[in-house]
Design an enzyme around this catalytic site. Structure first.
Site, PDB file in Angstrom:
ATOM      1  N   GLY A   9       0.796  -1.233   0.000  1.00  0.00           N
ATOM      2  CA  GLY A   9       0.000   0.000   0.000  1.00  0.00           C
ATOM      3  C   GLY A   9       0.824   1.276   0.000  1.00  0.00           C
ATOM      4  N   PRO A  13       5.232   7.851  -5.998  1.00  0.00           N
ATOM      5  CA  PRO A  13       4.817   8.985  -6.839  1.00  0.00           C
ATOM      6  C   PRO A  13       5.306   8.809  -8.278  1.00  0.00           C
ATOM      7  CG  PRO A  13       5.795   9.741  -4.771  1.00  0.00           C
ATOM      8  CD  PRO A  13       6.061   8.271  -4.853  1.00  0.00           C
ATOM      9  N   GLY A  16       9.146  11.625 -10.771  1.00  0.00           N
ATOM     10  CA  GLY A  16      10.250  11.872  -9.846  1.00  0.00           C
ATOM     11  C   GLY A  16      11.291  12.747 -10.520  1.00  0.00           C
ATOM     12  N   LEU A  17      12.160  13.325  -9.713  1.00  0.00           N
ATOM     13  CA  LEU A  17      13.251  14.129 -10.278  1.00  0.00           C
ATOM     14  C   LEU A  17      14.459  13.225 -10.491  1.00  0.00           C
ATOM     15  CD1 LEU A  17      14.219  17.104 -10.938  1.00  0.00           C
ATOM     16  CD2 LEU A  17      15.286  17.047  -8.661  1.00  0.00           C
ATOM     17  N   GLY A  18      14.931  13.129 -11.725  1.00  0.00           N
ATOM     18  CA  GLY A  18      16.161  12.388 -12.006  1.00  0.00           C
ATOM     19  C   GLY A  18      17.368  13.250 -11.645  1.00  0.00           C
ATOM     20  N   ASP A  43      15.142  10.542  -7.489  1.00  0.00           N
ATOM     21  CA  ASP A  43      15.888   9.344  -7.869  1.00  0.00           C
ATOM     22  C   ASP A  43      17.384   9.639  -7.802  1.00  0.00           C
ATOM     23  OD1 ASP A  43      15.751   6.559  -9.235  1.00  0.00           O
ATOM     24  OD2 ASP A  43      17.272   7.690 -10.332  1.00  0.00           O
ATOM     25  N   TYR A  48      26.263   8.641  -8.995  1.00  0.00           N
ATOM     26  CA  TYR A  48      26.041   9.965  -9.582  1.00  0.00           C
ATOM     27  C   TYR A  48      26.919  11.018  -8.895  1.00  0.00           C
ATOM     28  CZ  TYR A  48      21.786   7.763 -11.483  1.00  0.00           C
ATOM     29  OH  TYR A  48      20.888   6.924 -12.104  1.00  0.00           O
ATOM     30  N   LYS A  77      20.882   3.626  -5.310  1.00  0.00           N
ATOM     31  CA  LYS A  77      21.234   2.380  -6.011  1.00  0.00           C
ATOM     32  C   LYS A  77      22.615   1.869  -5.611  1.00  0.00           C
ATOM     33  CE  LYS A  77      18.672   4.383  -9.858  1.00  0.00           C
ATOM     34  NZ  LYS A  77      19.092   5.778  -9.954  1.00  0.00           N
ATOM     35  N   HIS A 110      21.939  -1.492  -9.143  1.00  0.00           N
ATOM     36  CA  HIS A 110      21.988  -0.546 -10.269  1.00  0.00           C
ATOM     37  C   HIS A 110      22.121  -1.257 -11.625  1.00  0.00           C
ATOM     38  CE1 HIS A 110      23.202   3.896 -11.096  1.00  0.00           C
ATOM     39  NE2 HIS A 110      22.516   3.409 -12.102  1.00  0.00           N
TER      40      HIS A 110
END
Ligand code: A2P
Length: 310
Positions: A9, A13, A16-18, A43, A48, A77, A110
């Site tokens: 449940g 969303p 999302g913002l990458g 995300d 990154y 990730k 990843h």
């Protein structure tokens, strides 16, 4: 905010913002702007190299009451050099420390690739999947979920055979598969397989990472996309994102530009019709941007075919 849901449940969303390729000097402001614009999903990934700055922005947003931790959905990730079962907890703790969080909402393997060090530069830096099977990495992913370091676990860049293997050999099934998806790489069979198996799908590069491609391969310049944008009085990027949302995938467009951050979440208001969806269906050309991201080492244990369904 449109949402998909996990089996228990919890909400996921849909926009999302990458943050891949978001510069450390720009991502703090981008995250603050995005939260202000209504984004509740960010995300991230260890590799990154910008999790610290994202963590500072989140800290600021929580401490000033812009949003609460519980309202946000944060993904990170596991990078390829942390696949050994004893390294997974260490890796998630590094991301949690960077992000200044005590739990993640989602942690993903990843790539179905293991490296001896952060960047694989030669065949010798690759670890075969016989040496560290993905199922053994997954056991440790299950453990970090059980200990509460992350609420959900999943994978990224997994094809159908790899998912089947994991499903058959796991206690907790992968809850998400994050894959490259855009009108030029639709992967309909893989998306259907995931959805039939209650695996939520996230589309990365939902705009086709058009900055990495030449004009010929930019989906935002395709006449069909342009025509649909004209019809709905929206932008070409919004058409690409609305298509992803309408096929029940989450989309994580990267942007550090305020105008485009707002534009992308504004996609929520756009509803494509069946005819639009059918026209976009014909655009698939199996154009995979991620291919350019990995050098494939001749004679090594990995080939592109072993990663993707090709
Ligand atoms: P910028 O950060 O300057 O906005 P993808 O998520 O498919 O990889 O696409 C990300 C790329 O697309 C980035 O170069 C980003 O640049 C750009 N971008 C993000 N949103 C939009 C948009 N609405 N229209 C055009 N380009 C966009």
């Amino acid at each position: 905010m449109k949402k998909m849901h996990f089996m228990n449940g919890d909400r996921f969303p849909q926009i999302g913002l990458g943050t891949w390729l978001s510069k450390t000097t720009e991502v703090y402001d981008a995250v603050i702007e995005a939260i202000g614009a209504g984004y509740r999903h960010i995300d991230c990934a260890y590799i990154y190299k910008n999790e610290k700055e994202i963590g500072e922005a989140l800290q600021h947003a929580f401490s000033t009451g812009l949003v609460s931790r519980e309202e946000m959905f944060i993904t990170s990730k596991l990078w390829n050099n942390f696949h050994a079962p004893q390294d997974v907890e260490k890796a998630i703790r590094i991301s949690l420390e960077n992000l200044k969080l005590d739990y993640l909402d989602l942690y993903l393997i990843h790539w179905p690739l293991a490296f001896r060090q952060e960047q694989a530069r030669s065949t010798g830096d690759l670890v075969s999947l016989e040496e560290i099977p993905l199922t053994s990495t997954w056991k440790s992913m299950e453990a970090v979920k059980k200990s509460g370091l992350t609420k959900h676990i999943g994978v990224s860049n997994f094809n159908i055979p790899k998912l089947k293997d994991l499903i058959a050999n796991s206690e907790i099934k992968p809850e998400v598969n994050q894959i490259e998806l855009h009108p030029y790489l639709q992967q309909n069979e893989l998306v259907r397989f995931c959805q039939d198996n209650s695996i939520l799908v996230t589309a990365y590069s939902p705009l086709g990472s058009h900055h990495l491609t030449d004009n010929e391969n930019s989906i935002l310049l395709h006449p069909v996309i342009k025509e649909i944008a004209r019809k709905h009085h929206c932008t070409e990027a919004q058409v690409a994102l609305a298509w992803g949302i309408q096929r029940s995938t989450a989309v994580i467009p990267k942007s550090v530009n305020y105008k485009r951050i707002h534009e992308n979440i504004g996609t929520e208001k756009i509803q494509l019709d069946d005819k639009d969806m059918e026209s976009i269906l014909t655009l698939n050309r199996n154009h995979r941007n991620a291919k350019a991201m990995f050098a494939v080492f001749p004679g090594g244990p990995y080939t592109l075919e072993s990663i993707w369904d090709e």
